[in-house]
Design an enzyme around this catalytic site. Structure first.
Site, mmCIF file in Angstrom:
data_model
loop_
_atom_site.group_PDB
_atom_site.id
_atom_site.type_symbol
_atom_site.label_atom_id
_atom_site.label_comp_id
_atom_site.label_asym_id
_atom_site.label_seq_id
_atom_site.Cartn_x
_atom_site.Cartn_y
_atom_site.Cartn_z
ATOM 1 N N SER A 31 37.251 42.486 49.658
ATOM 2 C CA SER A 31 37.905 42.821 48.417
ATOM 3 C C SER A 31 36.951 43.294 47.321
ATOM 4 O O SER A 31 37.377 43.944 46.382
ATOM 5 C CB SER A 31 38.664 41.600 47.894
ATOM 6 O OG SER A 31 37.767 40.523 47.620
ATOM 7 N N SER A 51 34.507 39.132 51.759
ATOM 8 C CA SER A 51 34.583 40.116 50.669
ATOM 9 C C SER A 51 33.283 40.457 49.968
ATOM 10 O O SER A 51 33.252 41.375 49.149
ATOM 11 C CB SER A 51 35.592 39.659 49.624
ATOM 12 O OG SER A 51 36.884 39.853 50.128
ATOM 13 N N LYS A 96 32.325 41.184 39.419
ATOM 14 C CA LYS A 96 33.642 41.339 40.048
ATOM 15 C C LYS A 96 34.715 40.762 39.133
ATOM 16 O O LYS A 96 34.545 39.670 38.586
ATOM 17 C CB LYS A 96 33.648 40.634 41.409
ATOM 18 C CG LYS A 96 34.924 40.842 42.211
ATOM 19 C CD LYS A 96 34.825 40.171 43.578
ATOM 20 C CE LYS A 96 36.092 40.336 44.389
ATOM 21 N NZ LYS A 96 36.032 39.610 45.670
HETATM 22 N N1 GLN Z 1 39.682 40.403 53.736
HETATM 23 C C1 GLN Z 1 39.916 38.992 53.707
HETATM 24 C C2 GLN Z 1 41.266 38.726 53.113
HETATM 25 O O1 GLN Z 1 41.962 39.644 52.883
HETATM 26 C C3 GLN Z 1 38.832 38.316 52.911
HETATM 27 C C4 GLN Z 1 38.997 38.461 51.444
HETATM 28 C C5 GLN Z 1 37.925 37.790 50.662
HETATM 29 O O2 GLN Z 1 36.883 37.425 51.194
HETATM 30 N N2 GLN Z 1 38.206 37.583 49.403
HETATM 31 O O3 GLN Z 1 41.652 37.624 52.883
#
Ligand code: GLN
Length: 495
Positions: A153, A177, A78
């Site tokens: 994400s 994410s 990532k």
């Molecule tokens: N979707 C969540 C956010 O927007 C989690 C994102 C993540 O785990 N990096 O913060």
């Protein structure tokens, strides 16, 4: 097709001399050439670096050196983890062109396990989002249906697995994410215990919640990857100085007889797609058939988890992202005073969601509001941890659907931040409490034929339990389906 095999099957072929790491890497690079124009999982493919690394492993193997189980197996990283000399953008224009001068600890450990890093995967900007549509470059598409989101994400990492571009990937999970993209792509993703995997070199979004972890197509593959990257790191002050739990052994054992599995009352019902709930209940039946005892638990403060998260995460992000000041990294726009350069750079470099969160966080932390917002959110966080503690007295692991729905269409929620935030309703409590969680496929929802996820949660440093229960369920479901869930996905590409 070699790329369709699991990482552990690939590892065996490498050991047996059936294939070289160079050829295995080439097969994945060819697969990327074949399908990534459609899927768009990668922001950067490091062909030369990957092949050079593969060559090195082949040479080591030939000379009889003892190698780690994942030696020579390719992986997708990532793009929020630093890798020396390789572009690291965090899905943001702010870091376009930045090549970090150092490796993250995760990368250092992958290298010492001789894992071959294929490239960097797309993600929501600075890991803020649930659909990968917030990437400043392009959205990634779900291999099950190219008009749908791959989750976020870390959508690029999970999509690369589902499209057979890589057998292993690294994700990061601040509020879901790793797990939510796993759920909507029919893959496996694990958020380790906070402090279980080093955050050194993980570009910070919300430091008290961020956690790197393994993504794979099978529970056993995830276990091997987890063990390769886990463990104490003096470079991360929140790293836990304790032995890594016996993760691979637990995944191989997969025996749930006599284990107590707690179903969280608050993480089902309204807002959950009926087909997703049905698959969740069928998975529970499978676990009961294997001898587990299913109990119901209540975690009443989980209803406030999302609200607490959207104060704590933006607050930390407003502080962490202050470092992008046009002086130190990446983008720099305009001329004149430091303030005006900073202004125009941040205006041009950050996307809409990142700006929204910086504004929210700055407000929540401002004098006169701090106690009302940030302070209250931290108190709720403690109550959620206490809920977990009480629930883990009644059950060995807790379970829920990973995400309330299957993958939605690209564009469907991009103008509605609250609808987007709700995707993480079931994954966020785990991050707030610092405990660990896994998502694995529970089947295809009857409404749309798309994959759904089953979430398992365990207490801090009890990550092995995730693998024990995950392996048991995966085994039962794969027997029932007559193969992995990805066997039912549409075939991308010519092969
Ligand atoms: N979707 C969540 C956010 O927007 C989690 C994102 C993540 O785990 N990096 O913060």
């Amino acid at each position: 097709m070699i790329v369709n095999k699991s990482a552990i099957e690939m590892s065996q072929l490498l050991k047996d001399g059936e294939i070289s790491s160079v050829d295995l890497t080439k097969a994945h690079l060819e697969r990327i050439d074949e399908v990534d124009g459609q899927v768009k999982a990668f922001l950067h493919v490091d062909r030369e670096g990957a092949l050079a690394q593969a060559q090195l492993v082949d040479t080591k193997r030939k000379s009889g050196e003892k190698l780690s189980p994942l030696a020579g197996v390719p992986l997708a990283l990532k793009d929020v983890m630093t890798q020396r000399g390789i572009p690291t953008t965090c899905g943001s224009k702010m870091l376009e062109g930045w090549r970090p001068p150092y490796d993250s600890t995760v990368v250092t450990r992958l290298r010492s396990s001789d894992v071959v890093i294929l490239g960097k995967t797309n993600c929501d900007e600075f890991a803020m989002g649930s659909s990968t549509e917030n990437s400043a470059y392009f959205p990634t598409r779900n291999p099950w249906d190219l008009n749908r989101i791959p989750g976020g994400s870390g959508g690029g990492s999970s999509a690369s697995l589902a499209a057979y571009e890589a057998p292993l990937a690294i994700g990061t999970d601040t509020g879901g994410s790793i797990r939510q993209p796993a759920a909507v792509t029919g893959t496996v993703g694990v958020k380790p215990t906070y402090g279980g995997v080093s955050r050194y070199g993980l570009v910070a979004f919300s430091s008290s919640l961020d956690q790197a972890g393994p993504c794979a197509r099978t529970v056993l593959d995830a276990a091997y990857l987890h063990e390769a990257i886990a463990g104490y790191d003096p470079l991360d002050s929140t790293s836990i100085n304790a032995p890594v739990p016996p993760i691979v052994a637990a995944a191989k054992d997969g025996n749930v007889k006599g284990m107590k599995i707690g179903v969280i009352k608050e993480l089902q019902g309204d807002g959950y797609q009926p087909g997703v709930l049905k698959l969740f209940n069928q998975s529970l039946e499978e676990l009961a058939n294997l001898g587990a005892e299913i109990v119901e638990v209540s975690c009443k403060y989980f209803d406030y988890a999302l609200a607490a998260y959207y104060l704590i995460a933006p607050s930390e992000c407003s502080s962490n992202l202050a470092r992008f000041d046009a002086m130190r990294y990446g983008l720099r726009i305009g001329e004149g005073s430091a303030e005006s350069v900073m202004n125009s750079t941040r205006a041009a470099g950050f996307g809409k969601e990142v700006k929204r969160r910086i504004i929210l966080g700055t407000y929540a932390l401002s004098s006169g509001y701090y106690d009302a917002y940030y302070g209250s959110a931290q108190k709720v966080r403690t109550l959620i941890s206490q809920d977990f503690k009480a629930a883990f007295e009644k059950a060995d692991v807790l379970v829920s659907p990973t995400a309330p729905t299957t993958a939605f269409k690209i564009g469907e929620k991009s103008n509605d931040p609250i609808a987007m935030y709700l995707n993480d309703i079931a994954t966020i409590p785990t991050n707030l409490a610092g405990v660990c969680g896994m998502s694995l496929p529970s089947g295809l929802a009857e409404e749309d034929g798309l994959p759904a996820g089953f979430q398992i949660m365990a207490g801090a440093m009890k990550d092995d339990r995730l693998y024990k229960v995950g392996a048991a369920l995966e085994n039962a479901l794969v027997n029932k389906w007559g193969g992995g869930i990805l066997d039912q996905a549409p075939r991308l590409g010519a092969k």
